[in-house]
Write a protein that holds these residues in place. Structure first.
Motif, PDB file in Angstrom:
ATOM      1  N   GLU A  16       1.329  -1.408   0.136  1.00  0.00           N
ATOM      2  CA  GLU A  16       0.415   0.084  -0.175  1.00  0.00           C
ATOM      3  C   GLU A  16       0.973   1.320   0.096  1.00  0.00           C
ATOM      4  O   GLU A  16       0.468   2.046   0.409  1.00  0.00           O
ATOM      5  CB  GLU A  16      -0.860  -0.279   1.827  1.00  0.00           C
ATOM      6  CG  GLU A  16      -1.510  -1.018   1.543  1.00  0.00           C
ATOM      7  CD  GLU A  16      -3.289  -1.177   0.975  1.00  0.00           C
ATOM      8  OE1 GLU A  16      -3.165   0.191  -0.296  1.00  0.00           O
ATOM      9  OE2 GLU A  16      -3.906  -1.966   1.057  1.00  0.00           O
ATOM     10  N   ASP A  45       2.359  -7.001   5.674  1.00  0.00           N
ATOM     11  CA  ASP A  45       2.016  -9.052   5.560  1.00  0.00           C
ATOM     12  C   ASP A  45       3.086  -8.692   4.307  1.00  0.00           C
ATOM     13  O   ASP A  45       2.598  -9.213   3.379  1.00  0.00           O
ATOM     14  CB  ASP A  45       0.561  -8.793   5.096  1.00  0.00           C
ATOM     15  CG  ASP A  45       0.325  -9.433   5.261  1.00  0.00           C
ATOM     16  OD1 ASP A  45       0.921 -11.018   5.151  1.00  0.00           O
ATOM     17  OD2 ASP A  45      -0.748  -9.952   4.227  1.00  0.00           O
ATOM     18  N   ASP A  97      -6.055   1.203   3.334  1.00  0.00           N
ATOM     19  CA  ASP A  97      -7.359   1.772   1.890  1.00  0.00           C
ATOM     20  C   ASP A  97      -7.838   2.963   1.841  1.00  0.00           C
ATOM     21  O   ASP A  97      -8.069   3.834   1.018  1.00  0.00           O
ATOM     22  CB  ASP A  97      -7.416   0.835   0.686  1.00  0.00           C
ATOM     23  CG  ASP A  97      -8.174  -0.415   1.192  1.00  0.00           C
ATOM     24  OD1 ASP A  97      -8.848  -0.006   2.171  1.00  0.00           O
ATOM     25  OD2 ASP A  97      -9.088  -1.059  -0.027  1.00  0.00           O
ATOM     26  N   GLN A  99     -11.048   2.361   2.325  1.00  0.00           N
ATOM     27  CA  GLN A  99     -12.257   1.870   1.788  1.00  0.00           C
ATOM     28  C   GLN A  99     -13.218   2.406   2.863  1.00  0.00           C
ATOM     29  O   GLN A  99     -14.479   2.344   2.842  1.00  0.00           O
ATOM     30  CB  GLN A  99     -12.581   0.674   1.026  1.00  0.00           C
ATOM     31  CG  GLN A  99     -11.963   0.353  -0.025  1.00  0.00           C
ATOM     32  CD  GLN A  99     -11.814  -0.568  -0.784  1.00  0.00           C
ATOM     33  OE1 GLN A  99     -12.036  -1.423  -0.613  1.00  0.00           O
ATOM     34  NE2 GLN A  99     -13.225  -0.391  -1.464  1.00  0.00           N
ATOM     35  N   THR A 206      -6.770  -3.417  -5.890  1.00  0.00           N
ATOM     36  CA  THR A 206      -7.288  -4.150  -5.195  1.00  0.00           C
ATOM     37  C   THR A 206      -6.491  -5.054  -4.055  1.00  0.00           C
ATOM     38  O   THR A 206      -5.099  -5.835  -5.567  1.00  0.00           O
ATOM     39  CB  THR A 206      -8.962  -4.841  -5.007  1.00  0.00           C
ATOM     40  OG1 THR A 206      -9.284  -6.210  -4.105  1.00  0.00           O
ATOM     41  CG2 THR A 206      -8.592  -5.471  -6.446  1.00  0.00           C
ATOM     42  N   LYS A 207      -6.226  -5.560  -3.425  1.00  0.00           N
ATOM     43  CA  LYS A 207      -4.916  -6.927  -2.765  1.00  0.00           C
ATOM     44  C   LYS A 207      -6.046  -8.247  -3.054  1.00  0.00           C
ATOM     45  O   LYS A 207      -5.037  -8.559  -2.037  1.00  0.00           O
ATOM     46  CB  LYS A 207      -4.144  -5.986  -1.694  1.00  0.00           C
ATOM     47  CG  LYS A 207      -3.953  -5.216  -1.644  1.00  0.00           C
ATOM     48  CD  LYS A 207      -2.927  -4.884  -2.749  1.00  0.00           C
ATOM     49  CE  LYS A 207      -1.785  -3.593  -2.818  1.00  0.00           C
ATOM     50  NZ  LYS A 207      -2.773  -2.736  -3.136  1.00  0.00           N
ATOM     51  N   LYS A 212      -7.598 -15.090  -3.691  1.00  0.00           N
ATOM     52  CA  LYS A 212      -7.726 -14.698  -2.394  1.00  0.00           C
ATOM     53  C   LYS A 212      -9.147 -15.049  -1.848  1.00  0.00           C
ATOM     54  O   LYS A 212      -9.563 -14.880  -0.614  1.00  0.00           O
ATOM     55  CB  LYS A 212      -6.995 -13.772  -1.661  1.00  0.00           C
ATOM     56  CG  LYS A 212      -5.025 -14.053  -1.214  1.00  0.00           C
ATOM     57  CD  LYS A 212      -4.641 -12.840  -1.375  1.00  0.00           C
ATOM     58  CE  LYS A 212      -2.878 -12.883  -1.077  1.00  0.00           C
ATOM     59  NZ  LYS A 212      -2.523 -11.937  -0.895  1.00  0.00           N
TER      60      LYS A 212
HETATM   61  N1  UDP Z   1      -4.202  -7.355   2.559  1.00  0.00           N
HETATM   62  C1  UDP Z   1      -3.296  -7.921   3.704  1.00  0.00           C
HETATM   63  N2  UDP Z   1      -2.944  -8.946   2.821  1.00  0.00           N
HETATM   64  C2  UDP Z   1      -3.148  -9.636   1.834  1.00  0.00           C
HETATM   65  C3  UDP Z   1      -3.766  -8.451   1.504  1.00  0.00           C
HETATM   66  C4  UDP Z   1      -5.088  -8.068   1.972  1.00  0.00           C
HETATM   67  O1  UDP Z   1      -2.839  -8.028   4.178  1.00  0.00           O
HETATM   68  O2  UDP Z   1      -2.330 -10.011   1.867  1.00  0.00           O
HETATM   69  C5  UDP Z   1      -4.955  -5.741   3.268  1.00  0.00           C
HETATM   70  C6  UDP Z   1      -4.608  -4.639   2.563  1.00  0.00           C
HETATM   71  O3  UDP Z   1      -3.561  -3.602   2.076  1.00  0.00           O
HETATM   72  C7  UDP Z   1      -5.754  -3.788   3.021  1.00  0.00           C
HETATM   73  C8  UDP Z   1      -6.558  -4.532   3.527  1.00  0.00           C
HETATM   74  O4  UDP Z   1      -6.124  -6.071   3.846  1.00  0.00           O
HETATM   75  O5  UDP Z   1      -5.221  -3.009   3.938  1.00  0.00           O
HETATM   76  C9  UDP Z   1      -8.024  -5.202   2.579  1.00  0.00           C
HETATM   77  O6  UDP Z   1      -7.464  -5.759   1.116  1.00  0.00           O
HETATM   78  P1  UDP Z   1      -8.346  -4.906  -0.251  1.00  0.00           P
HETATM   79  O7  UDP Z   1      -8.411  -3.295  -0.346  1.00  0.00           O
HETATM   80  O8  UDP Z   1      -7.085  -5.353  -0.507  1.00  0.00           O
HETATM   81  O9  UDP Z   1      -9.046  -5.534   0.240  1.00  0.00           O
HETATM   82  P2  UDP Z   1     -11.086  -5.172  -0.393  1.00  0.00           P
HETATM   83  O10 UDP Z   1     -11.386  -3.976  -0.098  1.00  0.00           O
HETATM   84  O11 UDP Z   1     -10.753  -5.003  -2.287  1.00  0.00           O
HETATM   85  O12 UDP Z   1     -11.434  -6.353  -0.630  1.00  0.00           O
END
Ligand code: UDP
Ligand code: MG
Length: 319
Positions: A16, A45, A97, A99, A206-207, A212
């Protein structure tokens, strides 16, 4: 004099670099009016971009603590690590992030002061996410709520506040297949929700790729339900019953008619179908067996490379 309460803010971070500095700024700004001490626990992580450097700029602030994983262990594990090290009277888990708006946290604190031990954020709208993500998420939350034996609120992610008591009971759960929001429901306590609008990501992508997402979904379902195994049994029984009927039909045909059956097509259909069903059933059992194996191995949930700004004697990682 009453001692000030401590709030721990747990932030899992994976690649991030574009966001993390702003996340800290926004968190600080929105929590500045709180009558509490605050510690920010960032869990790196196993990021492969410049996130580590960015976090190292933040640790000059004494309220920032950093847990640096030895590799990528996943979002749910990162949250668990943050909870393990959190010292607060209340613990908030929030994505890096932005959100989930940090401004909601003070509303959560209000609810906590009213006596609720878990305050989760319920997503009313989701912005800036693909239709696919929104649909699969909606479907997933409803399916999992239906087939599990515990009450899992729908459209609720990991953005939540938990009391120290809840955090402590979470720490005593040893399981590896971690579906944190399910575990929080499982431990119980007084729970309530706050509705909010999920914003789009501040920056970056997105991660959570499909791989996942599927892992999170299977972990959630399989950790909290035997229903898939029952489905396997049900499938097996239904197919056996159908096969039995077909067998009788074939026998009757053989005895009472002299039509020579060509048979290739029907044999193929039956054998393909049966094999398919068997593979599905074995696959479902494999999911459970694999998880039993994971649990039995009793490996630590995560490996820490480095702990920064934590007090001495805090460096345990017992699992
Ligand atoms: N994250 C993490 N390890 C991972 C994938 C995601 O720590 O392997 C963290 C990421 O940095 C973020 C949170 O988990 O703070 C949620 O991820 P993301 O916003 O990408 O997911 P989304 O909101 O798209 O479902
Ligand atoms: Mg996100």
């Amino acid at each position: 004099m009453k001692t000030r309460k401590l709030l721990s803010v747990v932030v899992p971070v994976y690649n991030e670099q574009e966001v993390i500095t702003e996340t800290y700024r926004r968190l600080k700004a929105s929590l500045s009016n709180l009558d509490m001490d605050i510690e920010y626990i960032f869990i790196n992580d196993g990021s492969t971009d410049n996130t580590y450097l960015k976090l190292n700029e933040l640790i000059v602030n004494t309220d920032v603590k950093l847990i640096n994983f030895s590799r990528n262990f996943g979002h749910q594990i990162a949250i668990s690590a943050g909870m393990d090290y959190a010292k607060g009277d209340a613990v908030v888990v929030i994505d890096a992030d932005l959100q989930d708006p940090p401004e909601i946290i003070s509303e959560m604190i209000e609810k906590w002061k009213e006596g609720y031990e878990v305050v989760y954020g319920k997503r009313l709208h989701r912005e800036g996410e693909t239709l696919f993500k929104k649909l699969t998420a909606k479907l997933f939350y409803r399916v999992i709520d239906n087939i599990t034996d515990i009450k899992l609120p729908v459209d609720v992610g990991d953005f939540r506040l938990i009391d120290k008591k809840v955090c402590d009971s979470m720490k005593s759960l040893p399981e590896r297949a971690r579906y944190v929001r399910g575990l929080v429901s499982w431990v119980g306590f007084n729970q309530t929700s706050i509705e909010y609008k999920r914003e789009k990501r501040f920056a970056g992508k997105t991660k959570y790729p499909l791989r996942k997402m599927i892992k999170l979904a299977t972990d959630g379902i399989i950790s909290f339900s035997y229903r898939p195994l029952k489905l396997a049994t049900f499938l097996g029984m239904t197919v056996s019953a159908l096969s039995f009927i077909y067998l009788i039909a074939i026998l009757l045909q053989k005895i009472f008619t002299n039509s020579t059956v060509e048979g290739w097509a029907s044999t193929m259909v039956v054998s393909l179908f049966l094999n398919g069903v068997m593979l599905v059933v074995i696959g479902i059992m494999g999911e459970y067996v694999g998880r039993i194996y994971e649990e039995v191995k009793s490996r630590p949930l995560y490996v820490i490379g480095e702990l920064i700004n934590f007090d001495e004697g805090n460096n345990t990682n017992e699992y």
